[in-house]
Write a protein that holds these residues in place. Structure first.
Motif, PDB file in Angstrom:
ATOM      1  N   ALA A   3       0.822  -1.213   0.000  1.00 23.44           N
ATOM      2  CA  ALA A   3       0.000   0.000   0.000  1.00 23.44           C
ATOM      3  C   ALA A   3       0.856   1.263   0.000  1.00 23.44           C
ATOM      4  CB  ALA A   3      -0.939   0.008   1.205  1.00 23.44           C
ATOM      5  N   ASP A   4       2.034   1.221   0.634  1.00 27.09           N
ATOM      6  CA  ASP A   4       2.903   2.394   0.743  1.00 27.09           C
ATOM      7  C   ASP A   4       4.351   1.963   0.527  1.00 27.09           C
ATOM      8  OD1 ASP A   4       4.516   4.543   1.605  1.00 27.09           O
ATOM      9  OD2 ASP A   4       3.037   5.183   3.093  1.00 27.09           O
ATOM     10  N   ALA A   5       4.814   2.080  -0.696  1.00 29.49           N
ATOM     11  CA  ALA A   5       6.147   1.586  -1.049  1.00 29.49           C
ATOM     12  C   ALA A   5       7.254   2.324  -0.302  1.00 29.49           C
ATOM     13  CB  ALA A   5       6.369   1.683  -2.557  1.00 29.49           C
ATOM     14  N   ALA A   6       7.109   3.621  -0.087  1.00 25.25           N
ATOM     15  CA  ALA A   6       8.154   4.380   0.606  1.00 25.25           C
ATOM     16  C   ALA A   6       8.286   3.920   2.053  1.00 25.25           C
ATOM     17  CB  ALA A   6       7.855   5.872   0.539  1.00 25.25           C
ATOM     18  N   GLU A   7       7.175   3.709   2.725  1.00 24.58           N
ATOM     19  CA  GLU A   7       7.202   3.259   4.116  1.00 24.58           C
ATOM     20  C   GLU A   7       7.794   1.851   4.225  1.00 24.58           C
ATOM     21  OE1 GLU A   7       4.198   2.812   7.921  1.00 24.58           O
ATOM     22  OE2 GLU A   7       3.365   2.546   5.904  1.00 24.58           O
ATOM     23  N   VAL A   8       7.340   0.949   3.370  1.00 26.04           N
ATOM     24  CA  VAL A   8       7.849  -0.424   3.401  1.00 26.04           C
ATOM     25  C   VAL A   8       9.334  -0.437   3.048  1.00 26.04           C
ATOM     26  CG1 VAL A   8       7.671  -2.717   2.348  1.00 26.04           C
ATOM     27  CG2 VAL A   8       5.599  -1.468   2.989  1.00 26.04           C
ATOM     28  N   ALA A   9       9.741   0.355   2.067  1.00 25.36           N
ATOM     29  CA  ALA A   9      11.153   0.424   1.686  1.00 25.36           C
ATOM     30  C   ALA A   9      12.004   0.861   2.875  1.00 25.36           C
ATOM     31  CB  ALA A   9      11.344   1.374   0.511  1.00 25.36           C
ATOM     32  N   SER A  10      11.546   1.831   3.621  1.00 25.21           N
ATOM     33  CA  SER A  10      12.270   2.296   4.800  1.00 25.21           C
ATOM     34  C   SER A  10      12.369   1.187   5.845  1.00 25.21           C
ATOM     35  CB  SER A  10      11.571   3.524   5.396  1.00 25.21           C
ATOM     36  OG  SER A  10      12.209   3.929   6.585  1.00 25.21           O
ATOM     37  N   ASP A  11      11.261   0.474   6.060  1.00 17.88           N
ATOM     38  CA  ASP A  11      11.259  -0.634   7.022  1.00 17.88           C
ATOM     39  C   ASP A  11      12.232  -1.732   6.598  1.00 17.88           C
ATOM     40  OD1 ASP A  11       9.320   0.715   8.467  1.00 17.88           O
ATOM     41  OD2 ASP A  11       7.661  -0.569   7.782  1.00 17.88           O
ATOM     42  N   ALA A  68      15.663  -2.969   8.490  1.00 13.24           N
ATOM     43  CA  ALA A  68      15.746  -4.366   8.914  1.00 13.24           C
ATOM     44  C   ALA A  68      16.961  -5.074   8.311  1.00 13.24           C
ATOM     45  CB  ALA A  68      14.473  -5.112   8.537  1.00 13.24           C
ATOM     46  N   GLY A  69      17.772  -4.349   7.523  1.00  9.73           N
ATOM     47  CA  GLY A  69      19.009  -4.913   7.018  1.00  9.73           C
ATOM     48  C   GLY A  69      19.039  -5.303   5.561  1.00  9.73           C
ATOM     49  N   ALA A  70      17.951  -5.086   4.825  1.00 12.63           N
ATOM     50  CA  ALA A  70      17.983  -5.369   3.389  1.00 12.63           C
ATOM     51  C   ALA A  70      18.946  -4.389   2.709  1.00 12.63           C
ATOM     52  CB  ALA A  70      16.597  -5.253   2.782  1.00 12.63           C
ATOM     53  N   THR A  71      19.623  -4.852   1.693  1.00 12.44           N
ATOM     54  CA  THR A  71      20.530  -3.992   0.941  1.00 12.44           C
ATOM     55  C   THR A  71      19.734  -3.228  -0.105  1.00 12.44           C
ATOM     56  OG1 THR A  71      22.331  -5.560   1.244  1.00 12.44           O
ATOM     57  CG2 THR A  71      22.577  -3.950  -0.544  1.00 12.44           C
ATOM     58  N   VAL A  72      19.780  -1.900  -0.037  1.00 11.58           N
ATOM     59  CA  VAL A  72      19.059  -1.064  -0.999  1.00 11.58           C
ATOM     60  C   VAL A  72      19.787  -1.121  -2.331  1.00 11.58           C
ATOM     61  CG1 VAL A  72      18.287   1.266  -1.574  1.00 11.58           C
ATOM     62  CG2 VAL A  72      18.231   0.483   0.815  1.00 11.58           C
ATOM     63  N   VAL A  73      19.063  -1.517  -3.373  1.00 14.10           N
ATOM     64  CA  VAL A  73      19.602  -1.514  -4.725  1.00 14.10           C
ATOM     65  C   VAL A  73      19.150  -0.243  -5.430  1.00 14.10           C
ATOM     66  CG1 VAL A  73      19.642  -2.747  -6.934  1.00 14.10           C
ATOM     67  CG2 VAL A  73      19.683  -4.031  -4.786  1.00 14.10           C
ATOM     68  N   ALA A  74      17.902   0.165  -5.187  1.00 16.05           N
ATOM     69  CA  ALA A  74      17.373   1.424  -5.723  1.00 16.05           C
ATOM     70  C   ALA A  74      16.270   1.903  -4.800  1.00 16.05           C
ATOM     71  CB  ALA A  74      16.840   1.236  -7.138  1.00 16.05           C
ATOM     72  N   PRO A  75      16.256   3.209  -4.486  1.00 22.14           N
ATOM     73  CA  PRO A  75      15.210   3.761  -3.633  1.00 22.14           C
ATOM     74  C   PRO A  75      13.877   3.794  -4.378  1.00 22.14           C
ATOM     75  CG  PRO A  75      16.507   5.529  -4.559  1.00 22.14           C
ATOM     76  CD  PRO A  75      17.163   4.226  -4.989  1.00 22.14           C
ATOM     77  N   PRO A  76      12.782   4.117  -3.691  1.00 20.37           N
ATOM     78  CA  PRO A  76      11.495   4.217  -4.377  1.00 20.37           C
ATOM     79  C   PRO A  76      11.594   5.167  -5.571  1.00 20.37           C
ATOM     80  CG  PRO A  76      11.164   4.273  -2.018  1.00 20.37           C
ATOM     81  CD  PRO A  76      12.651   4.334  -2.241  1.00 20.37           C
ATOM     82  N   THR A  77      11.193   4.649  -6.725  1.00 19.35           N
ATOM     83  CA  THR A  77      11.301   5.372  -7.991  1.00 19.35           C
ATOM     84  C   THR A  77       9.978   5.274  -8.723  1.00 19.35           C
ATOM     85  OG1 THR A  77      13.645   4.747  -8.135  1.00 19.35           O
ATOM     86  CG2 THR A  77      12.571   5.445 -10.184  1.00 19.35           C
ATOM     87  N   GLU A  78       9.451   6.415  -9.165  1.00 23.05           N
ATOM     88  CA  GLU A  78       8.210   6.374  -9.940  1.00 23.05           C
ATOM     89  C   GLU A  78       8.515   5.922 -11.362  1.00 23.05           C
ATOM     90  OE1 GLU A  78       4.475   9.139 -11.400  1.00 23.05           O
ATOM     91  OE2 GLU A  78       5.520   9.681  -9.544  1.00 23.05           O
ATOM     92  N   THR A  79       7.741   4.957 -11.833  1.00 21.13           N
ATOM     93  CA  THR A  79       7.932   4.411 -13.170  1.00 21.13           C
ATOM     94  C   THR A  79       7.015   5.120 -14.160  1.00 21.13           C
ATOM     95  OG1 THR A  79       6.201   2.738 -12.961  1.00 21.13           O
ATOM     96  CG2 THR A  79       8.405   2.152 -12.134  1.00 21.13           C
ATOM     97  N   PRO A  80       7.303   4.992 -15.465  1.00 21.90           N
ATOM     98  CA  PRO A  80       6.415   5.588 -16.478  1.00 21.90           C
ATOM     99  C   PRO A  80       5.018   4.977 -16.465  1.00 21.90           C
ATOM    100  CG  PRO A  80       8.556   5.041 -17.445  1.00 21.90           C
ATOM    101  CD  PRO A  80       8.527   4.443 -16.062  1.00 21.90           C
ATOM    102  N   TRP A  81       4.849   3.789 -15.903  1.00 20.96           N
ATOM    103  CA  TRP A  81       3.530   3.151 -15.861  1.00 20.96           C
ATOM    104  C   TRP A  81       2.827   3.423 -14.536  1.00 20.96           C
ATOM    105  CZ3 TRP A  81       8.106   0.818 -17.007  1.00 20.96           C
ATOM    106  CH2 TRP A  81       8.738   0.119 -15.990  1.00 20.96           C
ATOM    107  N   ARG A  82       3.274   4.453 -13.807  1.00 20.42           N
ATOM    108  CA  ARG A  82       2.616   4.966 -12.608  1.00 20.42           C
ATOM    109  C   ARG A  82       2.588   3.974 -11.447  1.00 20.42           C
ATOM    110  NH1 ARG A  82       1.947   9.127 -10.793  1.00 20.42           N
ATOM    111  NH2 ARG A  82      -0.172   8.932 -10.079  1.00 20.42           N
TER     112      ARG A  82
END
Length: 139
Positions: free
Chosen positions: A91-99, A103-117
């Motif tokens: 429901a909230d990609a930015a919040e889940v990405a932060s969590d 929690a130790g996941a390696t960030v490959v790319a931060p939340p990014t808006e795609t052309p397909w919304r």
């Protein structure tokens, strides 16, 4: 050609089975941080354990190499995904990405808006899984 997504196909469930060397770390990450409820759990002699987590609706997305390169380019800017990438709609990609990051996941790319919304973030998570969390922005 398909059943239009109405659930009348022969397959009733898609289950991705992942061997996790650090079982407790993977369980805490996917169950507690990502928020996938425990559906079933079993233990057997010799220390064998399995926990089945509810991931909501499952789909199998087949993509040719050109498509996976294009998605990697849009979401990350370079080729990063291997043969398998697991995507979770949230429901909230930015919040889940932060969590996930905390929690130790390696960030490959931060939340990014795609052309397909959709808002997509990439991670390398426990048990060697390459992950996307995504939020549909036009719902």
């Amino acid at each position: 050609m398909g059943n239009g997504g109405n659930g009348t196909g022969r397959v009733r469930q898609l289950r991705l089975v992942v061997e996790a060397e650090d079982f407790e770390e993977a369980l805490a990450f996917y169950r507690d941080v990502l928020g996938m409820p425990e559906q079933e759990a079993y233990e057997a002699d010799g220390g064998a354990r399995v926990v089945i987590l509810d991931a909501g609706r499952a789909t199998l997305e087949l993509a040719n190499p050109a498509q996976t390169r294009m998605i990697d380019d849009v979401e990350v800017g370079r080729k990063v995904a291997g043969h398998l990438r697991v995507a979770f709609e949230v429901a909230d990609a930015a919040e889940v990405a932060s969590d996930l990051e905390h929690a130790g996941a390696t960030v490959v790319a931060p939340p990014t808006e795609t052309p397909w919304r959709s808002l997509n973030a990439r991670f390398d998570g426990p048990a060697g899984l390459h992950l996307t969390v995504f939020q549909e922005l036009d719902d």
